[in-house]
Design a protein around this motif. Structure first.
Motif, PDB file in Angstrom:
ATOM      1  N   ILE A  63       0.446  -0.717   0.213  1.00 42.04           N
ATOM      2  CA  ILE A  63       0.215   0.008   0.092  1.00 42.04           C
ATOM      3  C   ILE A  63       0.938   1.325  -0.084  1.00 42.04           C
ATOM      4  CG2 ILE A  63      -1.912   0.845   1.349  1.00 42.04           C
ATOM      5  CD1 ILE A  63      -2.226  -0.962  -0.506  1.00 42.04           C
ATOM      6  N   ASP A  64       1.364   1.332   1.033  1.00 37.64           N
ATOM      7  CA  ASP A  64       2.846   2.596   1.226  1.00 37.64           C
ATOM      8  C   ASP A  64       3.599   2.715  -0.432  1.00 37.64           C
ATOM      9  OD1 ASP A  64       4.456   4.387   2.392  1.00 37.64           O
ATOM     10  OD2 ASP A  64       5.722   2.878   1.882  1.00 37.64           O
ATOM     11  N   ALA A  65       3.781   2.086  -1.201  1.00 40.87           N
ATOM     12  CA  ALA A  65       4.488   1.353  -2.694  1.00 40.87           C
ATOM     13  C   ALA A  65       3.504   1.901  -3.718  1.00 40.87           C
ATOM     14  CB  ALA A  65       4.902   0.546  -2.937  1.00 40.87           C
ATOM     15  N   MET A  66       2.357   2.416  -3.030  1.00 43.68           N
ATOM     16  CA  MET A  66       1.087   2.461  -4.386  1.00 43.68           C
ATOM     17  C   MET A  66       1.156   4.046  -3.734  1.00 43.68           C
ATOM     18  SD  MET A  66      -1.909  -0.311  -4.035  1.00 43.68           S
ATOM     19  CE  MET A  66      -2.654   0.470  -4.941  1.00 43.68           C
ATOM     20  N   LEU A  67       1.928   4.828  -2.927  1.00 38.94           N
ATOM     21  CA  LEU A  67       0.756   6.335  -2.734  1.00 38.94           C
ATOM     22  C   LEU A  67       2.249   7.323  -2.365  1.00 38.94           C
ATOM     23  CD1 LEU A  67      -1.637   4.917  -0.651  1.00 38.94           C
ATOM     24  CD2 LEU A  67      -2.244   5.758  -1.848  1.00 38.94           C
ATOM     25  N   ASP A  68       1.498   8.502  -2.530  1.00 37.46           N
ATOM     26  CA  ASP A  68       2.429   9.150  -2.565  1.00 37.46           C
ATOM     27  C   ASP A  68       2.420   9.718  -0.433  1.00 37.46           C
ATOM     28  OD1 ASP A  68       2.482  10.246  -4.504  1.00 37.46           O
ATOM     29  OD2 ASP A  68       0.796  11.910  -4.998  1.00 37.46           O
ATOM     30  N   PRO A  69       3.583  10.120  -0.273  1.00 38.40           N
ATOM     31  CA  PRO A  69       4.144  10.748   1.516  1.00 38.40           C
ATOM     32  C   PRO A  69       2.826  11.508   2.025  1.00 38.40           C
ATOM     33  CG  PRO A  69       5.915  10.537  -0.124  1.00 38.40           C
ATOM     34  CD  PRO A  69       4.771  10.901  -0.979  1.00 38.40           C
ATOM     35  N   ASP A  70       2.629  10.975   3.055  1.00 39.12           N
ATOM     36  CA  ASP A  70       1.303  11.901   3.774  1.00 39.12           C
ATOM     37  C   ASP A  70       0.631  11.555   2.781  1.00 39.12           C
ATOM     38  OD1 ASP A  70       0.183  12.836   5.723  1.00 39.12           O
ATOM     39  OD2 ASP A  70       0.982  15.215   4.112  1.00 39.12           O
ATOM     40  N   SER A  71      -0.020  10.053   2.634  1.00 36.84           N
ATOM     41  CA  SER A  71      -1.656   9.760   2.091  1.00 36.84           C
ATOM     42  C   SER A  71      -2.195  10.029   3.258  1.00 36.84           C
ATOM     43  CB  SER A  71      -1.430   8.486   1.046  1.00 36.84           C
ATOM     44  OG  SER A  71      -1.093   9.015  -0.115  1.00 36.84           O
ATOM     45  N   LEU A  72      -4.158   9.836   3.100  1.00 35.63           N
ATOM     46  CA  LEU A  72      -4.965   9.623   3.798  1.00 35.63           C
ATOM     47  C   LEU A  72      -5.678   8.158   2.720  1.00 35.63           C
ATOM     48  CD1 LEU A  72      -7.093  10.938   6.315  1.00 35.63           C
ATOM     49  CD2 LEU A  72      -8.262  11.670   4.632  1.00 35.63           C
ATOM     50  N   ILE A  73      -5.709   7.523   4.484  1.00 29.09           N
ATOM     51  CA  ILE A  73      -5.797   6.731   4.509  1.00 29.09           C
ATOM     52  C   ILE A  73      -7.211   5.529   5.538  1.00 29.09           C
ATOM     53  CG2 ILE A  73      -4.816   3.933   4.100  1.00 29.09           C
ATOM     54  CD1 ILE A  73      -2.565   4.906   3.491  1.00 29.09           C
ATOM     55  N   LEU A  74      -7.938   4.913   4.710  1.00 30.51           N
ATOM     56  CA  LEU A  74      -8.923   4.279   4.995  1.00 30.51           C
ATOM     57  C   LEU A  74      -8.988   2.473   5.313  1.00 30.51           C
ATOM     58  CD1 LEU A  74     -11.891   3.933   7.394  1.00 30.51           C
ATOM     59  CD2 LEU A  74     -13.116   3.335   4.530  1.00 30.51           C
ATOM     60  N   ASP A  75      -8.572   1.953   6.842  1.00 29.56           N
ATOM     61  CA  ASP A  75      -8.658   1.121   6.747  1.00 29.56           C
ATOM     62  C   ASP A  75      -9.901   0.329   7.134  1.00 29.56           C
ATOM     63  OD1 ASP A  75      -6.931  -1.693   7.500  1.00 29.56           O
ATOM     64  OD2 ASP A  75      -5.520  -1.160   8.848  1.00 29.56           O
ATOM     65  N   ALA A  76     -10.497  -0.265   6.567  1.00 29.75           N
ATOM     66  CA  ALA A  76     -11.765  -1.158   6.515  1.00 29.75           C
ATOM     67  C   ALA A  76     -11.653  -2.609   6.530  1.00 29.75           C
ATOM     68  CB  ALA A  76     -11.851  -0.645   5.230  1.00 29.75           C
ATOM     69  N   GLY A  77     -12.102  -2.376   8.078  1.00 29.41           N
ATOM     70  CA  GLY A  77     -11.771  -3.785   8.592  1.00 29.41           C
ATOM     71  C   GLY A  77     -11.072  -4.022   9.046  1.00 29.41           C
ATOM     72  N   CYS A  78     -10.042  -3.131  10.682  1.00 36.52           N
ATOM     73  CA  CYS A  78      -8.622  -3.105  10.752  1.00 36.52           C
ATOM     74  C   CYS A  78      -8.432  -4.129  11.767  1.00 36.52           C
ATOM     75  CB  CYS A  78      -8.318  -1.371  11.070  1.00 36.52           C
ATOM     76  SG  CYS A  78      -9.991  -1.072  12.597  1.00 36.52           S
ATOM     77  N   GLY A  79      -9.665  -4.303  12.559  1.00 40.36           N
ATOM     78  CA  GLY A  79      -9.102  -6.016  12.988  1.00 40.36           C
ATOM     79  C   GLY A  79      -8.793  -5.112  14.244  1.00 40.36           C
ATOM     80  N   ALA A  80      -7.401  -4.891  15.090  1.00 38.37           N
ATOM     81  CA  ALA A  80      -6.322  -4.886  15.772  1.00 38.37           C
ATOM     82  C   ALA A  80      -5.910  -3.762  14.723  1.00 38.37           C
ATOM     83  CB  ALA A  80      -5.593  -5.230  16.587  1.00 38.37           C
ATOM     84  N   GLY A  81      -5.591  -3.112  14.396  1.00 41.87           N
ATOM     85  CA  GLY A  81      -4.412  -1.974  13.840  1.00 41.87           C
ATOM     86  C   GLY A  81      -3.163  -1.960  13.460  1.00 41.87           C
ATOM     87  N   ARG A  82      -2.942  -3.328  13.340  1.00 42.65           N
ATOM     88  CA  ARG A  82      -1.792  -4.000  12.430  1.00 42.65           C
ATOM     89  C   ARG A  82      -1.296  -3.201  11.373  1.00 42.65           C
ATOM     90  NH1 ARG A  82       0.039  -7.556   8.613  1.00 42.65           N
ATOM     91  NH2 ARG A  82      -2.324  -8.133   9.021  1.00 42.65           N
ATOM     92  N   ILE A  83      -2.479  -2.490  10.904  1.00 40.88           N
ATOM     93  CA  ILE A  83      -1.874  -1.737   8.738  1.00 40.88           C
ATOM     94  C   ILE A  83      -1.809  -0.658   9.139  1.00 40.88           C
ATOM     95  CG2 ILE A  83      -2.952  -2.034   7.247  1.00 40.88           C
ATOM     96  CD1 ILE A  83      -4.004  -5.320   6.960  1.00 40.88           C
ATOM     97  N   THR A  84      -3.151  -0.900  10.121  1.00 40.08           N
ATOM     98  CA  THR A  84      -2.808   1.103  10.391  1.00 40.08           C
ATOM     99  C   THR A  84      -1.790   1.205  10.727  1.00 40.08           C
ATOM    100  OG1 THR A  84      -5.741   0.579  11.076  1.00 40.08           O
ATOM    101  CG2 THR A  84      -4.217   3.037  11.825  1.00 40.08           C
ATOM    102  N   HIS A  85      -1.727   0.914  12.023  1.00 42.31           N
ATOM    103  CA  HIS A  85      -0.260   0.831  12.796  1.00 42.31           C
ATOM    104  C   HIS A  85       1.055   1.404  11.760  1.00 42.31           C
ATOM    105  CE1 HIS A  85       3.052   1.671  15.485  1.00 42.31           C
ATOM    106  NE2 HIS A  85       3.802   0.303  14.978  1.00 42.31           N
ATOM    107  N   ALA A  86       1.176   0.319  10.895  1.00 42.21           N
ATOM    108  CA  ALA A  86       2.151  -0.020  10.172  1.00 42.21           C
ATOM    109  C   ALA A  86       2.483   0.989   8.647  1.00 42.21           C
ATOM    110  CB  ALA A  86       1.830  -1.122   8.933  1.00 42.21           C
ATOM    111  N   LEU A  87       1.073   1.584   8.686  1.00 42.69           N
ATOM    112  CA  LEU A  87       0.452   2.829   7.150  1.00 42.69           C
ATOM    113  C   LEU A  87       1.083   3.882   8.042  1.00 42.69           C
ATOM    114  CD1 LEU A  87      -1.881   1.159   4.981  1.00 42.69           C
ATOM    115  CD2 LEU A  87       0.303   1.581   4.229  1.00 42.69           C
ATOM    116  N   GLY A  88       1.225   3.740   8.808  1.00 42.12           N
ATOM    117  CA  GLY A  88       1.458   5.820   9.992  1.00 42.12           C
ATOM    118  C   GLY A  88       3.016   6.074   9.932  1.00 42.12           C
ATOM    119  N   VAL A  89       2.658   4.507  10.661  1.00 44.83           N
ATOM    120  CA  VAL A  89       4.795   4.479  10.656  1.00 44.83           C
ATOM    121  C   VAL A  89       5.521   4.957   9.410  1.00 44.83           C
ATOM    122  CG1 VAL A  89       6.883   2.292  11.147  1.00 44.83           C
ATOM    123  CG2 VAL A  89       5.424   3.211  12.804  1.00 44.83           C
TER     124      VAL A  89
END
Length: 197
Positions: A42-68
């Motif tokens: 996902i990071d490779a598909m986007l410009d820096p500082d993009s706004l992303i919705l993690d839909a069905g994020c569970g415990a937030g693993r991907i939300t966190h990794a993309l925020g980092v």
């Protein structure tokens, strides 16, 4: 109606099973195994500082990794137990209890990308999937992307996804067999589908 009650995920799993799932990727990471494959793609598909919705994020693993990785990410999930666990595991991540059928512009956005991983669509209550795709389309930026990943041995199929995506004028841009971009073939048991709004 409580949003979590509209998901097969909650209906078909005990509280203990849901708690165990909330800890699953913590254990995998502690073993030194990779848990960031989706986020790297996902990071490779986007410009820096993009706004992303993690839909069905569970415990937030991907939300966190993309925020980092420098993106602004909102994670939503209908299961309050998973969101509670995610807030403990990833302090500072923007994690919210919300059924995907209830997505509206009030959540944020328009989003540059919506990512929906981990069989989320296959755990939706049967019959709600078109409403979920329509709700996602309502918060996706023009020319934004929506990315779905799920196993192909479920009742929700790629044909279902393609039909519902077409109904909101999304165009299939790519389909891969894994998050590591292996080709999608007739032998694939997993699909990563990238749609463009």
């Amino acid at each position: 109606m409580d949003g979590s009650s509209r998901t097969r995920w909650v209906r078909e799993r005990s509280e203990q099973q849901r708690r165990e799932y909330a800890e699953r990727f913590v254990r995998i990471a502690a073993e030194g195994r990779d848990v960031d494959g989706e986020a790297r793609l996902i990071d490779a598909m986007l410009d820096p500082d993009s706004l992303i919705l993690d839909a069905g994020c569970g415990a937030g693993r991907i939300t966190h990794a993309l925020g980092v990785r420098g993106h602004r990410v909102i994670g939503v999930d209908a299961d309050p137990l998973l969101i509670e666990a995610g807030r403990e595991q990833h302090p500072g991540a923007d994690l919210r209890v919300l059924d995907l059928c209830d997505l509206t512009p009030d959540v944020g956005g328009p989003f540059d990308l919506i990512v929906c991983t981990g069989n989320v669509m296959t755990f939706a209550e049967p019959g709600t999937e078109p409403a979920i795709i329509t709700a996602m389309a309502g918060v996706l930026a023009p020319r934004g992307r929506a990315v779905f990943g799920f196993h192909l041995d479920r009742t929700y199929t790629l044909a279902d996804l393609d039909e519902q995506a077409g109904a909101v004028d999304w165009r299939l841009e790519h389909r891969f067999g894994t998050w590591a971009l292996h080709p999608f073939t007739s032998e694939s048991d997993w699909a990563v589908s990238v749609f463009r709004g």
